[in-house]
Design a protein around this motif. Structure first.
Motif, short mmCIF file in Angstrom:
data_model
loop_
_atom_site.label_atom_id
_atom_site.label_comp_id
_atom_site.label_asym_id
_atom_site.label_seq_id
_atom_site.Cartn_x
_atom_site.Cartn_y
_atom_site.Cartn_z
N PHE A 114 -1.42 9.14 -4.98
CA PHE A 114 -1.49 10.59 -4.81
C PHE A 114 -0.93 10.99 -3.46
CE2 PHE A 114 -3.51 14.39 -3.17
CZ PHE A 114 -3.23 15.29 -4.18
N ARG A 115 -1.32 10.24 -2.43
CA ARG A 115 -0.84 10.56 -1.08
C ARG A 115 0.65 10.37 -0.98
NH1 ARG A 115 -5.45 9.91 3.06
NH2 ARG A 115 -3.74 10.09 4.50
N PHE B 55 -11.76 0.99 2.10
CA PHE B 55 -11.37 0.96 0.70
C PHE B 55 -12.50 1.33 -0.24
CE2 PHE B 55 -8.06 -1.31 2.75
CZ PHE B 55 -6.93 -1.02 2.00
N LEU B 56 -13.71 0.91 0.07
CA LEU B 56 -14.81 1.23 -0.84
C LEU B 56 -15.43 2.57 -0.47
CD1 LEU B 56 -16.55 -2.23 -1.18
CD2 LEU B 56 -14.86 -1.18 -2.68
N ASN B 57 -15.61 2.79 0.84
CA ASN B 57 -16.30 4.02 1.24
C ASN B 57 -15.35 5.17 1.55
OD1 ASN B 57 -18.49 2.35 1.05
ND2 ASN B 57 -18.74 2.05 3.24
N LEU B 58 -14.04 4.87 1.57
CA LEU B 58 -13.01 5.89 1.78
C LEU B 58 -13.15 6.66 3.09
CD1 LEU B 58 -12.86 7.25 -1.88
CD2 LEU B 58 -11.31 5.64 -0.80
N ASP B 59 -13.73 6.01 4.10
CA ASP B 59 -13.83 6.62 5.43
C ASP B 59 -12.62 6.13 6.23
OD1 ASP B 59 -14.43 7.52 7.92
OD2 ASP B 59 -16.19 6.24 8.20
N LEU B 60 -11.51 6.84 6.08
CA LEU B 60 -10.26 6.33 6.64
C LEU B 60 -10.25 6.34 8.16
CD1 LEU B 60 -7.73 7.91 4.14
CD2 LEU B 60 -8.81 5.68 4.09
N PRO C 87 -10.16 11.57 1.60
CA PRO C 87 -9.41 10.43 1.06
C PRO C 87 -8.03 10.82 0.54
CG PRO C 87 -11.64 10.47 0.16
CD PRO C 87 -11.49 11.70 1.00
N PHE C 88 -7.90 12.04 0.03
CA PHE C 88 -6.64 12.41 -0.61
C PHE C 88 -5.62 12.96 0.38
CE2 PHE C 88 -10.00 12.68 -3.68
CZ PHE C 88 -9.47 12.01 -4.77
N GLY C 89 -6.02 13.11 1.64
CA GLY C 89 -5.09 13.63 2.63
C GLY C 89 -4.86 15.12 2.48
N LEU C 90 -5.82 15.83 1.86
CA LEU C 90 -5.65 17.27 1.65
C LEU C 90 -5.93 18.04 2.93
CD1 LEU C 90 -7.43 17.48 -1.80
CD2 LEU C 90 -4.98 17.58 -1.40
N THR D 240 -8.48 3.09 -5.09
CA THR D 240 -7.62 3.03 -3.91
C THR D 240 -6.16 3.20 -4.30
OG1 THR D 240 -9.20 1.40 -3.15
CG2 THR D 240 -7.27 1.74 -1.80
N GLN E 146 -21.73 4.44 -0.38
CA GLN E 146 -22.46 4.01 0.81
C GLN E 146 -23.96 4.09 0.59
OE1 GLN E 146 -19.67 5.84 0.79
NE2 GLN E 146 -18.88 6.21 2.84
N ARG F 195 -14.58 -2.60 3.68
CA ARG F 195 -15.66 -1.84 3.02
C ARG F 195 -15.56 -0.35 3.34
NH1 ARG F 195 -19.76 -4.32 0.32
NH2 ARG F 195 -20.29 -2.26 -0.40
N ARG G 42 -10.06 13.00 11.32
CA ARG G 42 -11.02 12.99 10.24
C ARG G 42 -10.29 13.54 9.03
NH1 ARG G 42 -15.71 16.45 11.40
NH2 ARG G 42 -16.63 14.73 12.55
N GLU G 43 -10.27 12.76 7.97
CA GLU G 43 -9.43 13.13 6.84
C GLU G 43 -10.17 12.82 5.55
OE1 GLU G 43 -4.71 12.54 6.23
OE2 GLU G 43 -5.88 10.72 6.34
#
Lengths: 436, 293
Positions: A76-77, B257-262, B45-48, A70, A394, B254, B42-43
């Motif tokens: 990075f962001r 931060f863990l699943n990176l589903d922002l 994780p890196f915001g690309l 994280t 997941q 969860r 919908r993004e």
């Protein structure tokens, strides 16, 4: 006010400390190696910093793997990521598809003119971090593989030969039954349910956990965990759970106390759990390879790896990448690898380092420490390279959850695996849609 | 007879408010607005790549059985924590109020748990109740109770409720005790002379007079159970077994931060925001009316 004085003092000390090396280019390395391993990774950085004067690796502990991940992504962001980020193997696919966020290790090495041969790494390890086009994308830093730890005292108590741990799951059934009959409260327990009991279990039988070559072929991969081998294996464990021949001890490696306290006689855990067992166990114990079903295969294939690798982040200057390349060359040296591997229980990542450790006599003094690397068959091409899936965190959690229903007696192996497949496939599909 | 200060111009009052407003905007309003924006995207994780998806994240959320389960879990958890910690706090306060000698000692001891950080408190509970090495688990097993909160959903819930409530009891105790001590002695004595026993005196005099305190604490406790129990759940159960203790706040963590589903995680935060706003409105509009001041 006092805080400001403190800060100034700290800044002054830092400047002084950095004095002679201030000409060196600083390279940030964010990692998740806790406890004694924090010092060990810092020692590696120090070794590199002293070996040359152009670059300075600054290793920073960022918490758990999830926290480091994280932090790295947030940095990075914000436009200023660390040059090197340690990422757990489950997040590999996430990084592989993020082409604009990372620099492939192989490119970094070549551009810097560093000698680099992907073939000089253990195939079962390097293969996991290699893209479909054959480029190695991240540097395999700390890899481990599942092994079987066994309590020799308890085996003796049950009238079994303490130097003959069970080799097959059939034997595990017999041994745990005898252990239970002898009054041992629990025959066998395990850590990392998905990684050990499904992913690696399938691999040693030459079978796939997910379609498309375990996800290496692309994002169309879907779970295959409702196949007969999985049903047989989980079904057997479910039966054993009822008689405490097997006893579930929680997610991740939460079941470690069950083995270390002498409650369970057999225990499957990462080879990197070595130091935990060594410091905790007050009994005579040994390490054996992960069991296999003799009724399914005559000879087991290689196990697969877990652990983490080092990713090079984008948005850095060429000068920094040059230093990163030099650091990776240093990291691959047999003596550096050997020190790290023998201290931590992580596997040596090159056959050269493995030979180096072997020659040092370490494996003779520490019987069982080489079981993990031997399981990977370090000199051969890997039959199964591991499982690489999107949204893998997941998927593993879903498997943990659904199988907990089995251990609690609320679902059969078939119901749970089917449910896990359905839910897991939905996650895989989601990842595929998000990364067209 | 309120005393009001009247400013002549508009500049000075705004200037005086500015620091507080700045803090509120930077640390509350701006992140909340960010969450609302992210919840419609919908993004990766890196915001690309960022894609506007409207309400798709919310639709996915409401169609997700795990989310509905989490709502239910949170409701049970909040009510249980609030009731348990309020009742225990009130009981202890009532008992301490009657102690003649050494009251400060009891008070101090009862307040101590509040100084323990949530994660540390949770670690203590884990050590006590760990099925393998826990002391309490050992005793329970000796008594013939099959204790394994890693597998038993009800035991897991019970444990996180106790661990979360335990920490809040001190806080409630302190406020209840202060409330009890501010009740005029003459009222209690008058009732005693009229022949009312201790229980009667408590329920008919002290309890109604405590209701403002109780109301305040109810709000605080529910907010606590909603938002500040993350540490307890993370350290004890991580939302498991299955999803038996996966509360809304823990799920946000969860998924984010863990699943990176922002996007999904932000949508959950927005829903959480709305729930808390509604809860507060309900509490102040309906519950407060029945409170004696």
């Amino acid at each position: 006010m006092r805080r400001r004085v403190c800060l100034q003092a700290a800044a002054a000390v830092l400047t002084l400390a950095a004095g002679p090396a201030s000409a060196a280019t600083e390279i940030q390395l964010w990692h998740a190696m806790s406890g004694a391993n924090t010092q060990r990774i810092e020692a590696i950085a120090d070794g590199f910093n002293q070996a040359q004067s152009d670059y300075k690796i600054v290793a920073t502990f960022k918490g758990t793997y999830a926290e480091a991940l994280t932090a790295g992504i947030a940095a990075f962001r914000a436009g200023d990521p660390p040059a090197i980020l340690q990422v757990q193997e489950v997040a590999t696919e996430t990084f592989m598809v993020a082409k604009g966020a990372i620099r492939p290790v192989e490119d970094v090495m070549k551009e810097a003119g560093e000698p680099f041969d992907p073939k000089s790494y253990v195939p079962a390890i390097a293969g996991y971090y290699t893209a479909a086009d054959g480029r190695m994308l991240s540097f395999p830093f700390n890899s481990s593989t599942p092994v079987l730890y066994y309590n020799k005292d308890l085996l003796k108590k049950a009238g079994l030969d303490p130097d003959k741990p069970p080799r097959t799951w059939e034997q595990v059934g017999e041994v745990t039954k005898k252990l239970r009959d002898a009054g041992v409260p629990c025959g066998y327990t395990t850590t990392w349910i998905s990684w050990i009991q499904l992913e690696t279990m399938a691999a040693v039988h030459g079978q796939e956990f997910a379609s498309d070559n375990n996800g290496f072929g692309g994002l169309d991969a879907r779970l295959l965990i409702d196949g007969p081998l999985f049903l047989k294996h989980i079904g057997t464990l479910a039966d054993w759970q009822k008689t405490k021949q097997f006893d579930y001890g929680g997610r991740d490696n939460k079941s470690t106390p069950k083995f270390v306290s002498g409650e369970c006689a057999l225990f499957t855990e990462s080879s990197a759990g070595y130091s935990n067992v060594k410091t905790g166990a007050k009994f005579d114990w040994g390490i054996a390879p992960l069991p296999y079903w003799a009724s399914v295969v005559a000879k087991p294939s290689n196990t697969i790896i877990g652990g983490a690798s080092l990713w090079v982040m984008a948005k850095k200057s060429p000068e920094i990448y040059k230093g990163v390349a030099k650091f990776f060359t240093y990291l691959s040296r047999p003596e550096v690898q050997a020190k790290w591997s023998t201290e931590t229980g992580y596997l040596p990542v090159t056959p050269a380092a493995y030979d180096y450790i072997k020659k040092s006599g370490f494996y003779e003094q520490n019987p069982g420490a080489d079981v993990g690397i031997e399981e990977l068959d370090p000199f051969a091409a890997a039959k199964v390279k591991g499982v690489r899936l999107g949204n893998f965190v997941q998927v593993r959690t879903i498997i943990d959850e659904e199988l907990e229903k089995v251990w609690a007696g609320q679902a059969t192996a078939e119901q749970a695996l089917k449910a896990a497949k359905a839910r897991g496939d939905a996650e895989l599909k989601k990842f595929q849609q998000a990364n067209p | 007879m309120e005393k009001r200060v009247v400013f002549r111009g508009r500049g000075l009052p705004y200037l005086l408010l500015a620091p507080q407003l700045a803090v509120t905007i930077v640390f509350f309003l701006w992140p909340a607005a960010q969450a609302v924006v992210t919840s419609t995207q919908r993004e990766d994780p890196f915001g690309l790549s960022t894609e506007f998806v409207g309400l798709a994240n919310f639709r996915a959320l409401l169609a997700d059985p795990d989310y509905l389960n989490s709502l239910e879990v949170t409701a049970v958890f909040c009510v249980a924590v609030a009731v348990l910690s309020l009742a225990a706090g009130l009981l202890l306060a009532a008992l301490t109020d009657r102690v003649v000698r050494g009251a400060p000692v009891y008070t101090t001891l009862l307040i101590l748990p509040y100084a323990v950080a949530p994660a540390v408190a949770a670690a203590l509970w884990v050590f006590l109740f760990n099925p393998t090495v826990g002391l309490v688990a050992y005793v329970l097993r000796a008594l013939g109770v099959g204790w394994n909160f890693l597998l038993d959903a009800r035991q897991a819930m019970l444990l996180v409720v106790i661990a979360a409530a335990w920490k809040q009891v001190s806080y409630n105790f302190l406020f209840f005790l202060a409330g009890l001590q501010s009740i005029p002695r003459s009222l209690i004595e008058a009732a005693a002379i009229d022949g009312a026993g201790p229980a009667k005196r408590f329920w008919t005099i002290a309890f109604p007079l405590l209701s403002p305190t109780a109301f305040f604490l109810l709000v605080v406790n529910i907010t606590y159970a909603f938002f500040e129990t993350f540490g307890v759940i993370d350290a004890v159960t991580q939302g498991g077994p299955v999803q038996a203790t996966n509360t809304l706040v823990y799920k946000v963590y969860r998924d984010g931060f863990l699943n990176l589903d922002l996007g999904g995680s932000a949508a959950q935060s927005v829903v959480l925001l709305v729930i808390v706003m509604l809860l507060t409105v309900v509490q102040f509009r309906f519950v407060e009316r029945r409170v004696h001041y």
